[in-house]
Write a protein that holds these residues in place. Sequence first.
Motif, short mmCIF file in Angstrom:
data_model
loop_
_atom_site.label_atom_id
_atom_site.label_comp_id
_atom_site.label_asym_id
_atom_site.label_seq_id
_atom_site.Cartn_x
_atom_site.Cartn_y
_atom_site.Cartn_z
N ASP A 82 0.83 -1.20 0.00
CA ASP A 82 0.00 0.00 0.00
C ASP A 82 0.88 1.27 0.00
OD1 ASP A 82 -1.62 2.12 0.68
OD2 ASP A 82 -2.83 0.95 2.09
N LEU A 96 0.96 3.21 3.13
CA LEU A 96 1.79 2.58 4.17
C LEU A 96 3.27 2.83 3.90
CD1 LEU A 96 0.00 -0.83 4.93
CD2 LEU A 96 0.51 0.99 6.54
N LEU A 102 3.90 6.14 5.15
CA LEU A 102 3.90 6.12 6.61
C LEU A 102 5.23 5.62 7.15
CD1 LEU A 102 1.72 6.31 9.06
CD2 LEU A 102 1.98 3.85 9.04
N PHE A 103 5.73 4.53 6.56
CA PHE A 103 7.02 3.98 7.00
C PHE A 103 8.13 4.99 6.79
CE2 PHE A 103 7.09 -0.63 8.07
CZ PHE A 103 5.72 -0.82 8.13
N LEU A 151 7.79 8.22 6.65
CA LEU A 151 7.57 9.31 7.61
C LEU A 151 8.21 8.99 8.95
CD1 LEU A 151 5.68 11.93 7.85
CD2 LEU A 151 4.16 10.41 9.06
N TYR A 152 8.11 7.74 9.37
CA TYR A 152 8.66 7.36 10.67
C TYR A 152 10.10 6.88 10.57
CZ TYR A 152 4.17 8.15 12.82
OH TYR A 152 3.02 8.75 13.27
N GLY A 153 10.72 7.21 9.44
CA GLY A 153 12.16 6.98 9.32
C GLY A 153 12.56 5.53 9.20
N ALA A 154 11.70 4.68 8.61
CA ALA A 154 12.06 3.27 8.45
C ALA A 154 13.23 3.14 7.47
CB ALA A 154 10.86 2.49 7.92
N GLN A 200 13.86 -2.42 7.49
CA GLN A 200 12.57 -2.40 8.20
C GLN A 200 11.41 -2.37 7.22
OE1 GLN A 200 13.49 1.10 10.52
NE2 GLN A 200 13.44 -0.08 12.41
N TYR A 238 8.96 -5.43 7.72
CA TYR A 238 7.67 -5.17 8.34
C TYR A 238 6.57 -4.80 7.37
CZ TYR A 238 10.52 -5.07 12.55
OH TYR A 238 11.38 -5.39 13.54
N VAL A 253 12.27 13.16 13.48
CA VAL A 253 11.36 12.03 13.40
C VAL A 253 10.71 11.77 14.75
CG1 VAL A 253 11.22 9.55 13.03
CG2 VAL A 253 12.66 10.95 11.55
N ILE A 311 6.44 14.40 14.61
CA ILE A 311 5.27 14.58 13.76
C ILE A 311 4.43 13.32 13.75
CG2 ILE A 311 4.51 14.92 11.38
CD1 ILE A 311 6.94 16.61 10.89
N GLY A 312 3.13 13.49 13.96
CA GLY A 312 2.21 12.38 13.77
C GLY A 312 1.40 12.67 12.52
N PHE A 313 1.13 11.65 11.71
CA PHE A 313 0.40 11.88 10.46
C PHE A 313 -0.81 10.96 10.41
CE2 PHE A 313 -0.64 12.40 6.13
CZ PHE A 313 0.08 13.47 5.61
N LEU A 339 -4.00 1.05 7.76
CA LEU A 339 -3.51 0.10 8.77
C LEU A 339 -2.94 -1.11 8.07
CD1 LEU A 339 -6.57 0.27 11.17
CD2 LEU A 339 -4.45 1.58 11.28
N LEU A 399 3.71 0.38 15.74
CA LEU A 399 4.63 0.50 14.60
C LEU A 399 5.63 1.67 14.66
CD1 LEU A 399 5.38 -0.58 11.68
CD2 LEU A 399 3.87 1.22 10.87
N PRO A 400 5.17 2.92 14.89
CA PRO A 400 6.15 4.01 14.88
C PRO A 400 7.26 3.81 15.91
CG PRO A 400 3.93 4.89 14.85
CD PRO A 400 3.80 3.41 15.09
N LYS A 453 8.22 0.82 17.08
CA LYS A 453 9.02 -0.33 16.63
C LYS A 453 10.08 0.12 15.62
CE LYS A 453 7.13 -3.85 14.15
NZ LYS A 453 6.34 -5.08 14.02
N LEU A 454 9.69 1.04 14.74
CA LEU A 454 10.64 1.53 13.74
C LEU A 454 11.76 2.34 14.38
CD1 LEU A 454 8.22 2.52 10.84
CD2 LEU A 454 9.66 0.49 11.02
N GLN A 455 11.53 2.81 15.60
CA GLN A 455 12.59 3.50 16.34
C GLN A 455 13.38 2.52 17.20
OE1 GLN A 455 10.68 6.59 18.58
NE2 GLN A 455 9.92 7.61 16.74
N GLY A 456 13.07 1.24 17.05
CA GLY A 456 13.83 0.22 17.75
C GLY A 456 13.34 -0.06 19.16
N ARG A 513 -2.12 5.64 16.54
CA ARG A 513 -0.78 5.41 16.01
C ARG A 513 -0.03 6.74 15.84
NH1 ARG A 513 -0.94 2.75 10.41
NH2 ARG A 513 -1.74 4.80 9.93
N ALA A 514 -0.76 7.78 15.44
CA ALA A 514 -0.11 9.08 15.27
C ALA A 514 0.27 9.68 16.63
CB ALA A 514 -1.04 10.04 14.52
N THR A 552 3.85 8.39 19.49
CA THR A 552 5.20 8.94 19.62
C THR A 552 5.20 10.23 20.42
OG1 THR A 552 4.92 10.10 17.53
CG2 THR A 552 6.02 7.98 17.43
#
Lengths: 287, 265
Positions: free
Chosen positions: A172, A175, A178-179, A181-184, A188, A192, B85, B88-90, B97, B109-110, B112-115, B157-158, B161
């Motif tokens: 998607d 998505l 989104l990934f 945006l969150y710096g994936a 990752q 994911y 990073v 911002i929430g979007f 989803l 998820l957000p 998790k992507l930050q570890g 989710r937004a 963080t």
Amino acid sequence: MSTMIEDDRIVGLQDEAIARAAEAAEKRDRVLRWAMPVSLIIAVLAVWEFGVWYHGTPHYILPGPWLVIKTLFTDWHTLYPSLLVTLQITFSALAIAIIGGVGLAVLFTLSKWVELSLFPFAVIAQVTPIIAVAPLILIYVDSTYAALLLCAWIVAFFPILSNTTLGLNSADHNLVNLFQLYGANRWQMLRYLRLPSAMPYFLGGLKIAGGLALIGAIVAEFAAGTAGTGSGLAYRILEASYRLNIPRMFASLILISLSGILIFFAFTLLSHLMLRKWHESALKREN
Amino acid sequence: MAAAAAPPPQPAGRSSGRLLELQGVSKTFSNGTVALENLNLRVQRHEFLSLLGPSGCGKSTALRIIAGLGNISGGRLFWPEGGHVGDIGFVFQEPTLMPWATVFDNVHLPLKLQGQGRRQVRDRVEEALAMVGLQDFHAAYPRELSGGMKMRVSIARALVTRPKLLLMDEPFAALDEITRIRLNNDLLQLWESQGWTVIFVTHSVYESVFLSSRIVVMAARPGRIVGEIEIDAPYPRDEAFRMSEPYNAYCRETSATLHRAMGDG
């Protein structure tokens, strides 16, 4: 007209009765789903058996189904090891096809240039009939086993590669944003997002590849012929045909078909188990 | 309704709290379409800013540029205090989803992507879910939820963080009127209690007047700002505000500006 009359009658029933009727209809549906094809198969076999008996057809021309089943048991000591050989080639080829197909698909999504350079080779390998290439492979590859494996791998590899590539690219777009945006990072994004998105496509490819690996293995065995050291089911068919042992040819054929059917059902089940929680293909429509 | 939590600073505190500034930003797509032309916009801390305009006026593009999705063709984006990073929430127009993941995993998820692993941040995820009223649904899959609930997951989710700035791209446009009003009320309550800055893209006059402390009206071809309306009504706002005369007056004014914008285009 008839449906209208039926509707009127149902409207007249009590709620409970309607529920019971629906339940009964569903139950009947479930039974019929199995009963119909099974009884048809039995009918065909009966006609076959009767025809052979009635005409007194000799078994070296057409054996009846009963004799075929008997042969399956009497020749089990020869057929079983051959079945194992064929299945071993099939599943080894499939395993390598999964590793290679998924691995290459991942490489494709990581680099456009790898995809552009390698995809033509995959297409060539796919569109060239394996039966035409097998003799060459048998000449160039020393080990017959390795040659058979290679043939089965070539046909099983492509559906996994192309389906997985399609799946990895079908994530998607929102998505993906989104990934991002969150710096994936790339890993990752793959782990994911792209791999889970590709799962339904991969499983679809696996279902096709399972059947193709078996076909590839059989075709290669035929090409290797009696000269090969292999003693798979195709070799048994060839050998039996030289000896006019038609019942054994049929028995071998049944084992091949059954293997194919089992492989298909096993992967269908696997696919259902992995997707039932979320993918449309595994969900019941709720209306 | 939330207790009368101190309303975020309104026009008074504005010169001190500049969060973000777009200076002469323009954006031209590769097909030659000018999505934005010389856009100047100051975003104050803690304000609820709506970008209102017809389709194609570049309001979503502006939001994406602020989010760091996609390059700008000219001008610059200036964060006086720096931005990074997680700040911002979007929230997208669709819930967006992951269908294969539970509500909990989607909200996680957000982080998790930050570890940050599940166990580490379980409380934060639960807290975000509680904010949107979905604490009992963490094990559900998206397909089991209604449209409004999916949107709530997306908002959770937004929020997970703990962002300074919440960007929302027509988040409620696809929902029915009743769900939309309920989510508007809940969003406003959260905004008042949490003190974020919100930039909210919409094409609904009523929604923008109800929510915003300031509305920026945009016009299309090329995307530009044509008007700005301060909604100088106190928070918390509720049904009474929706029925009030000032609300109607603001709606009329905003509507007139929007019509002018569309007439110009």
